[in-house]
Design a protein around this motif. Structure first.
Motif, PDB file in Angstrom:
ATOM      1  N   MET A 119       0.852  -1.188   0.000  1.00 31.82           N
ATOM      2  CA  MET A 119       0.000   0.000   0.000  1.00 31.82           C
ATOM      3  C   MET A 119       0.885   1.234   0.000  1.00 31.82           C
ATOM      4  O   MET A 119       1.995   1.214   0.552  1.00 31.82           O
ATOM      5  CB  MET A 119      -0.917   0.029   1.216  1.00 31.82           C
ATOM      6  N   GLY A 120       0.376   2.272  -0.607  1.00 30.13           N
ATOM      7  CA  GLY A 120       1.190   3.488  -0.640  1.00 30.13           C
ATOM      8  C   GLY A 120       0.571   4.548  -1.507  1.00 30.13           C
ATOM      9  O   GLY A 120      -0.654   4.659  -1.582  1.00 30.13           O
ATOM     10  N   TRP A 121       1.456   5.278  -2.209  1.00 31.97           N
ATOM     11  CA  TRP A 121       1.028   6.494  -2.880  1.00 31.97           C
ATOM     12  C   TRP A 121       1.666   6.677  -4.253  1.00 31.97           C
ATOM     13  O   TRP A 121       2.867   6.425  -4.427  1.00 31.97           O
ATOM     14  CB  TRP A 121       1.406   7.696  -2.004  1.00 31.97           C
ATOM     15  N   PHE A 122       0.839   7.106  -5.179  1.00 31.46           N
ATOM     16  CA  PHE A 122       1.271   7.606  -6.476  1.00 31.46           C
ATOM     17  C   PHE A 122       0.808   9.055  -6.575  1.00 31.46           C
ATOM     18  O   PHE A 122       0.010   9.511  -5.759  1.00 31.46           O
ATOM     19  CB  PHE A 122       0.658   6.775  -7.611  1.00 31.46           C
ATOM     20  N   ARG A 123       1.286   9.750  -7.585  1.00 31.87           N
ATOM     21  CA  ARG A 123       0.835  11.116  -7.821  1.00 31.87           C
ATOM     22  C   ARG A 123       0.807  11.413  -9.308  1.00 31.87           C
ATOM     23  O   ARG A 123       1.488  10.776 -10.089  1.00 31.87           O
ATOM     24  CB  ARG A 123       1.703  12.131  -7.088  1.00 31.87           C
ATOM     25  N   GLN A 124      -0.006  12.417  -9.649  1.00 31.61           N
ATOM     26  CA  GLN A 124      -0.079  12.859 -11.040  1.00 31.61           C
ATOM     27  C   GLN A 124      -0.190  14.367 -11.073  1.00 31.61           C
ATOM     28  O   GLN A 124      -1.173  14.933 -10.579  1.00 31.61           O
ATOM     29  CB  GLN A 124      -1.263  12.224 -11.758  1.00 31.61           C
ATOM     30  N   ALA A 125       0.815  14.996 -11.647  1.00 28.08           N
ATOM     31  CA  ALA A 125       0.789  16.442 -11.837  1.00 28.08           C
ATOM     32  C   ALA A 125       0.066  16.753 -13.147  1.00 28.08           C
ATOM     33  O   ALA A 125      -0.003  15.915 -14.044  1.00 28.08           O
ATOM     34  CB  ALA A 125       2.201  16.989 -11.854  1.00 28.08           C
ATOM     35  N   THR A 146      -6.297  13.098  -3.711  1.00 31.81           N
ATOM     36  CA  THR A 146      -6.379  14.326  -2.929  1.00 31.81           C
ATOM     37  C   THR A 146      -5.335  15.302  -3.470  1.00 31.81           C
ATOM     38  O   THR A 146      -4.201  14.920  -3.749  1.00 31.81           O
ATOM     39  CB  THR A 146      -6.177  14.048  -1.425  1.00 31.81           C
ATOM     40  N   GLN A 147      -5.743  16.542  -3.616  1.00 30.56           N
ATOM     41  CA  GLN A 147      -4.874  17.547  -4.218  1.00 30.56           C
ATOM     42  C   GLN A 147      -3.887  18.087  -3.192  1.00 30.56           C
ATOM     43  O   GLN A 147      -4.272  18.474  -2.077  1.00 30.56           O
ATOM     44  CB  GLN A 147      -5.705  18.706  -4.779  1.00 30.56           C
ATOM     45  N   VAL A 148      -2.625  18.134  -3.592  1.00 27.56           N
ATOM     46  CA  VAL A 148      -1.582  18.799  -2.809  1.00 27.56           C
ATOM     47  C   VAL A 148      -1.003  19.916  -3.682  1.00 27.56           C
ATOM     48  O   VAL A 148      -0.565  19.657  -4.803  1.00 27.56           O
ATOM     49  CB  VAL A 148      -0.468  17.821  -2.392  1.00 27.56           C
ATOM     50  N   THR A 149      -1.036  21.132  -3.160  1.00 26.41           N
ATOM     51  CA  THR A 149      -0.498  22.279  -3.885  1.00 26.41           C
ATOM     52  C   THR A 149       0.562  22.959  -3.024  1.00 26.41           C
ATOM     53  O   THR A 149       0.285  23.317  -1.880  1.00 26.41           O
ATOM     54  CB  THR A 149      -1.602  23.280  -4.235  1.00 26.41           C
ATOM     55  N   VAL A 150       1.754  23.106  -3.588  1.00 28.45           N
ATOM     56  CA  VAL A 150       2.859  23.733  -2.875  1.00 28.45           C
ATOM     57  C   VAL A 150       3.188  25.052  -3.569  1.00 28.45           C
ATOM     58  O   VAL A 150       3.566  25.067  -4.736  1.00 28.45           O
ATOM     59  CB  VAL A 150       4.098  22.820  -2.849  1.00 28.45           C
ATOM     60  N   SER A 151       3.030  26.135  -2.843  1.00 30.94           N
ATOM     61  CA  SER A 151       3.288  27.455  -3.418  1.00 30.94           C
ATOM     62  C   SER A 151       4.729  27.878  -3.159  1.00 30.94           C
ATOM     63  O   SER A 151       5.319  27.530  -2.138  1.00 30.94           O
ATOM     64  CB  SER A 151       2.328  28.479  -2.821  1.00 30.94           C
ATOM     65  N   SER A 152       5.263  28.630  -4.105  1.00 36.90           N
ATOM     66  CA  SER A 152       6.668  29.060  -3.976  1.00 36.90           C
ATOM     67  C   SER A 152       6.777  30.389  -3.247  1.00 36.90           C
ATOM     68  O   SER A 152       5.802  31.047  -2.964  1.00 36.90           O
ATOM     69  CB  SER A 152       7.288  29.186  -5.364  1.00 36.90           C
ATOM     70  N   SER A 189       9.656  19.252   3.834  1.00 37.62           N
ATOM     71  CA  SER A 189      10.463  20.020   2.882  1.00 37.62           C
ATOM     72  C   SER A 189       9.820  20.049   1.506  1.00 37.62           C
ATOM     73  O   SER A 189      10.472  19.808   0.486  1.00 37.62           O
ATOM     74  CB  SER A 189      11.880  19.423   2.801  1.00 37.62           C
ATOM     75  N   LEU A 190       8.552  20.327   1.485  1.00 39.35           N
ATOM     76  CA  LEU A 190       7.798  20.281   0.236  1.00 39.35           C
ATOM     77  C   LEU A 190       8.293  21.331  -0.750  1.00 39.35           C
ATOM     78  O   LEU A 190       8.707  22.437  -0.371  1.00 39.35           O
ATOM     79  CB  LEU A 190       6.316  20.470   0.512  1.00 39.35           C
ATOM     80  N   LYS A 191       8.234  20.969  -2.031  1.00 38.86           N
ATOM     81  CA  LYS A 191       8.689  21.816  -3.127  1.00 38.86           C
ATOM     82  C   LYS A 191       7.527  22.053  -4.088  1.00 38.86           C
ATOM     83  O   LYS A 191       6.609  21.219  -4.172  1.00 38.86           O
ATOM     84  CB  LYS A 191       9.822  21.133  -3.884  1.00 38.86           C
ATOM     85  N   PRO A 192       7.561  23.138  -4.839  1.00 44.60           N
ATOM     86  CA  PRO A 192       6.480  23.365  -5.812  1.00 44.60           C
ATOM     87  C   PRO A 192       6.304  22.202  -6.782  1.00 44.60           C
ATOM     88  O   PRO A 192       5.167  21.921  -7.194  1.00 44.60           O
ATOM     89  CB  PRO A 192       6.948  24.635  -6.538  1.00 44.60           C
ATOM     90  N   GLU A 193       7.375  21.509  -7.113  1.00 40.92           N
ATOM     91  CA  GLU A 193       7.270  20.365  -8.032  1.00 40.92           C
ATOM     92  C   GLU A 193       6.587  19.156  -7.405  1.00 40.92           C
ATOM     93  O   GLU A 193       6.327  18.165  -8.103  1.00 40.92           O
ATOM     94  CB  GLU A 193       8.645  19.974  -8.585  1.00 40.92           C
ATOM     95  N   ASP A 194       6.298  19.210  -6.112  1.00 39.74           N
ATOM     96  CA  ASP A 194       5.508  18.150  -5.479  1.00 39.74           C
ATOM     97  C   ASP A 194       4.013  18.362  -5.694  1.00 39.74           C
ATOM     98  O   ASP A 194       3.202  17.504  -5.318  1.00 39.74           O
ATOM     99  CB  ASP A 194       5.782  18.108  -3.974  1.00 39.74           C
TER     100      ASP A 194
END
Length: 123
Positions: free
Chosen positions: A34-40, A117-123, A85-90
């Protein structure tokens, strides 16, 4: 009926942290990764982090190693993703997955997917 329900996404500034949770129901996942994938937006779905039942075998994408941690609470049938340490590219939609995977990085190895679920990292 198997269900994976994610929570914990949101907007965070670069350098910040978030914890995603995924509550699973409908079957026992003892033999499942079990775990996580993501799609930008505009990109292919990619692996992030997965764990076996005991946590003794994990996989992390190179881009998140040292920053993200996947963990499972088997008593609660829940998997977590602690992101630091989240980055905008995450920035992406993060999907919870479960499957009897062999190639842990491959989306096709996972039978069950959450809605994301949406994750948005602002710069």
């Amino acid at each position: 009926q198997v269900q994976l329900v994610e929570s914990g996404g949101g907007l965070v500034q670069a350098g910040g942290s978030l914890r995603l949770s995924c509550a699973a129901s409908g079957r026992t996942f003892s033999n499942y990764y079990m775990g996580w994938f993501r799609q930008a937006q505009g990109k292919e779905r990619e692996s992030v982090a997965v764990s076996n039942w005991s946590g003794g075998r994990t996989y992390y994408a190179d881009s998140v190693k040292g920053r993200f941690t996947v963990s499972r609470d088997n008593a609660k049938n829940t998997v977590y993703l602690q992101m630091t340490s989240l980055k905008p590219e995450d920035t992406a939609v993060y999907y919870c997955v479960a499957g009897r995977a062999v190639r842990l990085w491959s989306p096709g190895e996972y039978d069950y997917w959450g809605q994301g679920t949406q994750v948005t990292v602002s710069s």
